[in-house]
Design a protein around this motif. Structure first.
Motif, PDB file in Angstrom:
ATOM      1  N   THR A   4      -3.203  18.095 -58.373  1.00  0.00           N
ATOM      2  CA  THR A   4      -4.182  19.077 -58.845  1.00  0.00           C
ATOM      3  C   THR A   4      -3.960  20.414 -58.153  1.00  0.00           C
ATOM      4  O   THR A   4      -3.949  21.476 -58.797  1.00  0.00           O
ATOM      5  N   ALA A   5      -3.736  20.362 -56.842  1.00  0.00           N
ATOM      6  CA  ALA A   5      -3.476  21.607 -56.099  1.00  0.00           C
ATOM      7  C   ALA A   5      -2.202  22.279 -56.604  1.00  0.00           C
ATOM      8  O   ALA A   5      -2.155  23.508 -56.776  1.00  0.00           O
ATOM      9  N   ALA A   6      -1.168  21.481 -56.871  1.00  0.00           N
ATOM     10  CA  ALA A   6       0.098  22.045 -57.367  1.00  0.00           C
ATOM     11  C   ALA A   6      -0.098  22.685 -58.740  1.00  0.00           C
ATOM     12  O   ALA A   6       0.479  23.738 -59.037  1.00  0.00           O
ATOM     13  N   LEU A   7      -0.894  22.057 -59.576  1.00  0.00           N
ATOM     14  CA  LEU A   7      -1.159  22.600 -60.917  1.00  0.00           C
ATOM     15  C   LEU A   7      -1.960  23.890 -60.819  1.00  0.00           C
ATOM     16  O   LEU A   7      -1.664  24.880 -61.501  1.00  0.00           O
ATOM     17  N   ARG A   8      -2.983  23.893 -59.959  1.00  0.00           N
ATOM     18  CA  ARG A   8      -3.813  25.104 -59.791  1.00  0.00           C
ATOM     19  C   ARG A   8      -2.952  26.272 -59.319  1.00  0.00           C
ATOM     20  O   ARG A   8      -3.101  27.396 -59.796  1.00  0.00           O
ATOM     21  N   TRP A  68      -3.804  19.316 -68.664  1.00  0.00           N
ATOM     22  CA  TRP A  68      -3.027  18.417 -67.815  1.00  0.00           C
ATOM     23  C   TRP A  68      -3.877  17.247 -67.377  1.00  0.00           C
ATOM     24  O   TRP A  68      -5.008  17.427 -66.925  1.00  0.00           O
ATOM     25  N   ILE A  69      -3.309  16.058 -67.472  1.00  0.00           N
ATOM     26  CA  ILE A  69      -3.961  14.843 -66.980  1.00  0.00           C
ATOM     27  C   ILE A  69      -3.035  14.297 -65.901  1.00  0.00           C
ATOM     28  O   ILE A  69      -1.873  13.996 -66.181  1.00  0.00           O
ATOM     29  N   THR A  70      -3.526  14.236 -64.683  1.00  0.00           N
ATOM     30  CA  THR A  70      -2.656  13.826 -63.579  1.00  0.00           C
ATOM     31  C   THR A  70      -2.224  12.368 -63.742  1.00  0.00           C
ATOM     32  O   THR A  70      -1.041  12.068 -63.870  1.00  0.00           O
ATOM     33  N   LEU A  71      -3.205  11.458 -63.739  1.00  0.00           N
ATOM     34  CA  LEU A  71      -2.911  10.022 -63.781  1.00  0.00           C
ATOM     35  C   LEU A  71      -3.554   9.390 -64.997  1.00  0.00           C
ATOM     36  O   LEU A  71      -4.659   9.777 -65.388  1.00  0.00           O
ATOM     37  N   ASN A  72      -2.898   8.389 -65.565  1.00  0.00           N
ATOM     38  CA  ASN A  72      -3.538   7.546 -66.555  1.00  0.00           C
ATOM     39  C   ASN A  72      -3.990   6.241 -65.905  1.00  0.00           C
ATOM     40  O   ASN A  72      -3.166   5.491 -65.369  1.00  0.00           O
ATOM     41  N   GLU A  73      -5.270   5.983 -65.943  1.00  0.00           N
ATOM     42  CA  GLU A  73      -5.833   4.686 -65.560  1.00  0.00           C
ATOM     43  C   GLU A  73      -5.309   4.129 -64.244  1.00  0.00           C
ATOM     44  O   GLU A  73      -4.674   3.064 -64.215  1.00  0.00           O
ATOM     45  N   ALA A 129       2.581   9.699 -52.974  1.00  0.00           N
ATOM     46  CA  ALA A 129       1.628  10.741 -53.386  1.00  0.00           C
ATOM     47  C   ALA A 129       2.261  12.127 -53.236  1.00  0.00           C
ATOM     48  O   ALA A 129       2.092  13.009 -54.091  1.00  0.00           O
ATOM     49  N   HIS A 130       3.008  12.328 -52.162  1.00  0.00           N
ATOM     50  CA  HIS A 130       3.672  13.627 -51.948  1.00  0.00           C
ATOM     51  C   HIS A 130       4.815  13.828 -52.935  1.00  0.00           C
ATOM     52  O   HIS A 130       5.034  14.933 -53.429  1.00  0.00           O
ATOM     53  N   ARG A 131       5.533  12.735 -53.218  1.00  0.00           N
ATOM     54  CA  ARG A 131       6.604  12.841 -54.224  1.00  0.00           C
ATOM     55  C   ARG A 131       5.997  13.220 -55.585  1.00  0.00           C
ATOM     56  O   ARG A 131       6.577  13.990 -56.346  1.00  0.00           O
ATOM     57  N   PHE A 132       4.833  12.651 -55.891  1.00  0.00           N
ATOM     58  CA  PHE A 132       4.182  12.944 -57.172  1.00  0.00           C
ATOM     59  C   PHE A 132       3.810  14.426 -57.264  1.00  0.00           C
ATOM     60  O   PHE A 132       3.958  15.057 -58.318  1.00  0.00           O
ATOM     61  N   ALA A 133       3.362  14.981 -56.151  1.00  0.00           N
ATOM     62  CA  ALA A 133       3.013  16.409 -56.152  1.00  0.00           C
ATOM     63  C   ALA A 133       4.261  17.270 -56.345  1.00  0.00           C
ATOM     64  O   ALA A 133       4.227  18.285 -57.055  1.00  0.00           O
ATOM     65  N   ASP A 134       5.376  16.855 -55.741  1.00  0.00           N
ATOM     66  CA  ASP A 134       6.632  17.619 -55.909  1.00  0.00           C
ATOM     67  C   ASP A 134       7.066  17.595 -57.373  1.00  0.00           C
ATOM     68  O   ASP A 134       7.475  18.621 -57.936  1.00  0.00           O
ATOM     69  N   TYR A 135       7.012  16.409 -57.957  1.00  0.00           N
ATOM     70  CA  TYR A 135       7.393  16.245 -59.373  1.00  0.00           C
ATOM     71  C   TYR A 135       6.465  17.089 -60.265  1.00  0.00           C
ATOM     72  O   TYR A 135       6.922  17.800 -61.171  1.00  0.00           O
ATOM     73  N   THR A 136       5.179  17.035 -59.973  1.00  0.00           N
ATOM     74  CA  THR A 136       4.213  17.813 -60.750  1.00  0.00           C
ATOM     75  C   THR A 136       4.549  19.302 -60.683  1.00  0.00           C
ATOM     76  O   THR A 136       4.491  20.017 -61.694  1.00  0.00           O
ATOM     77  N   ALA A 137       4.929  19.767 -59.484  1.00  0.00           N
ATOM     78  CA  ALA A 137       5.265  21.192 -59.324  1.00  0.00           C
ATOM     79  C   ALA A 137       6.463  21.559 -60.196  1.00  0.00           C
ATOM     80  O   ALA A 137       6.480  22.623 -60.831  1.00  0.00           O
ATOM     81  N   LEU A 138       7.461  20.678 -60.260  1.00  0.00           N
ATOM     82  CA  LEU A 138       8.646  20.966 -61.082  1.00  0.00           C
ATOM     83  C   LEU A 138       8.257  21.071 -62.562  1.00  0.00           C
ATOM     84  O   LEU A 138       8.733  21.954 -63.282  1.00  0.00           O
ATOM     85  N   VAL A 139       7.398  20.165 -63.000  1.00  0.00           N
ATOM     86  CA  VAL A 139       6.978  20.177 -64.408  1.00  0.00           C
ATOM     87  C   VAL A 139       6.147  21.431 -64.692  1.00  0.00           C
ATOM     88  O   VAL A 139       6.361  22.129 -65.693  1.00  0.00           O
ATOM     89  N   ALA A 140       5.216  21.720 -63.789  1.00  0.00           N
ATOM     90  CA  ALA A 140       4.322  22.864 -64.012  1.00  0.00           C
ATOM     91  C   ALA A 140       5.080  24.183 -63.946  1.00  0.00           C
ATOM     92  O   ALA A 140       4.770  25.122 -64.686  1.00  0.00           O
ATOM     93  N   LEU A 148      -4.790  10.121 -54.001  1.00  0.00           N
ATOM     94  CA  LEU A 148      -4.264  11.214 -53.173  1.00  0.00           C
ATOM     95  C   LEU A 148      -3.215  11.998 -53.962  1.00  0.00           C
ATOM     96  O   LEU A 148      -3.190  13.240 -53.926  1.00  0.00           O
ATOM     97  N   GLY A 149      -2.379  11.275 -54.693  1.00  0.00           N
ATOM     98  CA  GLY A 149      -1.394  11.940 -55.555  1.00  0.00           C
ATOM     99  C   GLY A 149      -2.086  12.835 -56.572  1.00  0.00           C
ATOM    100  O   GLY A 149      -1.653  13.967 -56.825  1.00  0.00           O
TER     101      GLY A 149
END
Ligand code: PNW
Length: 441
Positions: free
Chosen positions: A197-201, A153-158, A132-143, A191-192
């Motif tokens: 979501t916090a990283a995107l905001r 932005w859609i965090t997770l699919n299904e 979940a924490h790795r996912f937030a790090d990756y999201t931050a890089l993309v954002a 949790l991811g």
């Protein structure tokens, strides 16, 4: 403005699995294991979208959609699942984003559509809280790179399908058969979602959503045992993923003899951070009965009794347009003011489409499917459900997971031997549908 769109996902269309420094994902590993995917198909080439994206953006422009939902491949951005960004990976989505914007198409990016970097799977995948924490790090890089231009932005699919098929029954990657042992994969994905979501905001993302695969659950009879089974199934498929996000609570899992022991203080606050929309993928309703002997032996409190009396798609999935009305009004009834605007982020059907002698693809069943489902969605909207978008699954015929290239969901036919794209009748129909709806506003 209501968004009419089409959707795809990275592993299903991109191919080019080692280009631009991309690392392996769980789907590369899984699809190369014998017996996992029908006929040994893999996403190695898929629609070769990684190279043919300008043609595909042209198809979207020709279709006249307002928005395109695609997914970003984590293993392109972080080949090993952690650490600094791979610039070539981000460059690909940067070019795609600019090309969409130049056509006036709103990019809607999904950050996780099941292609976890293999090194993270080797460390436990979504059974591990660290993912979940790795996912937030990756999201931050993309954002950091794209939040200035991607508004949606859609965090997770299904997360349900990923947990159930990937970790409980093993028919999808990573292929684990853990039954209720898969439940931590639900919480860690959610949790991811909360951390992402916090990283995107923090990076000014305009709209943040999660996409859940939802099914209206119909009890097989009024028998109390069937009613209880239907409720248990609704908990697992729908409420386990919608309740924590929208209400900040998990439903009870007593029917499964299970508990989410991995939830820590503060997790639900993160998971229930306000969203700008709920993405809903709808394919069909589910009819549930009390567990038969086989289900009981597995410790499952329900049996899928099957929907009968409706036409079925090539996949064998029942075609029940009313189910989308039932689903949307049901969400409104359950969540009330806690339900944000809804976007139907996937809806569509597979048909055995092949071009006829004149080169056209006459997929009239798909047109009927889409027409019926759009009408059902619009009835729900007229009854007060705030629906803001509808995305057809899919723009292109593509790698349909465990079914390989055998199920064709596209508005555009793809000949996988030549990569030739042929818009089907449904493509032309959807284009005209969008024009008609715009005229009505
Ligand atoms: C979705 N089910 O998956 C996915 O988001 C897409 O990637 C996929 O291609 C599409 O639907 C069609 O399958 C699902 O069995 C997979 O209930 C399985 C189910 C539902 C959705």
């Amino acid at each position: 403005m209501f968004l009419w769109g089409a959707a795809t996902a990275a592993y299903q269309i991109e191919g080019a699995v080692s280009a631009g420094g991309r690392g392996p994902s769980v789907w590369d590993t899984f699809s190369h294991e014998p017996g996992r995917v029908r006929d040994g198909h893999t996403g190695d080439t898929a629609c070769d979208h990684y190279h043919r994206w300008p043609e595909d953006v042209g198809l979207l422009a020709g279709l006249g959609v307002d928005s395109y939902r695609f997914s970003i491949a984590w293993p392109r951005v972080q080949p090993g699942g952690s650490g600094p960004a791979n610039p070539a990976g981000l460059d690909f989505y940067d070019r795609l984003t600019d090309a969409l914007l130049a056509e006036g198409i709103v990019p809607a990016a999904t950050l996780f559509h099941w292609d976890l970097p293999q090194p993270l799977q080797d460390a436990g995948g979504w059974l591990s809280r660290d993912t979940a924490h790795r996912f937030a790090d990756y999201t931050a890089l993309v954002a950091d790179r794209l939040a200035d231009r991607i508004p949606m932005w859609i965090t997770l699919n299904e997360p349900f399908v990923h947990m159930a098929f990937g970790y409980a029954t093993g028919v999808h990657a990573p292929g684990q058969v853990l039954l209720t042992g898969a439940l931590p994969a639900a919480h860690h994905q959610l949790l991811g979602h909360g951390l992402a979501t916090a990283a995107l905001r923090a990076r000014g993302a305009e709209r943040v959503l999660i996409t859940n695969n939802c099914t209206p659950v119909r009890p097989a009879s009024a028998d109390p045992a069937d009613l209880a089974a239907a409720d248990a199934y609704d908990v697992l498929h729908n409420r386990l993923f919608n309740d924590p996000v929208l209400l900040g609570t998990y439903p009870g899992l007593d029917a499964y003899g299970a508990a989410l022991d991995c939830v820590r203080d503060g997790d639900l606050e993160l998971i229930s951070a306000p969203l700008d929309g709920l993405g809903v993928n709808y394919y069909n309703p589910t009819r549930i009965a009390a567990p038969d002997a086989e289900a009981a032996a597995l410790g499952l409190p329900f049996t899928d009794a099957g929907i009968t009396g409706h036409p079925v798609t090539a996949f064998g999935w029942p075609v029940v347009p009313d189910g989308l009305h039932e689903l949307l009004t049901g969400l409104k009834a359950r969540y009330g003011d806690a339900l944000p605007p809804v976007y139907v982020t996937e809806n569509g059907c597979s048909q055995p489409d092949e071009p006829g002698p004149d080169g056209t693809v006459d997929d009239r069943e798909r047109i009927a499917y889409l027409d019926g489902h759009i009408a059902a969605m619009e009835r729900a909207a007229a009854e007060g459900v705030d629906v803001r978008g509808y995305y057809v699954w899919s723009l292109l015929d593509n790698f349909e997971w465990a079914e390989g290239y055998h199920q064709r969901f596209g508005l555009v036919h793809v000949d996988f031997a030549t990569q030739r794209r042929t818009p089907k009748a449904s493509y032309h129909w959807f284009r005209e549908h969008i024009v008609r709806r715009r005229a009505r506003r």
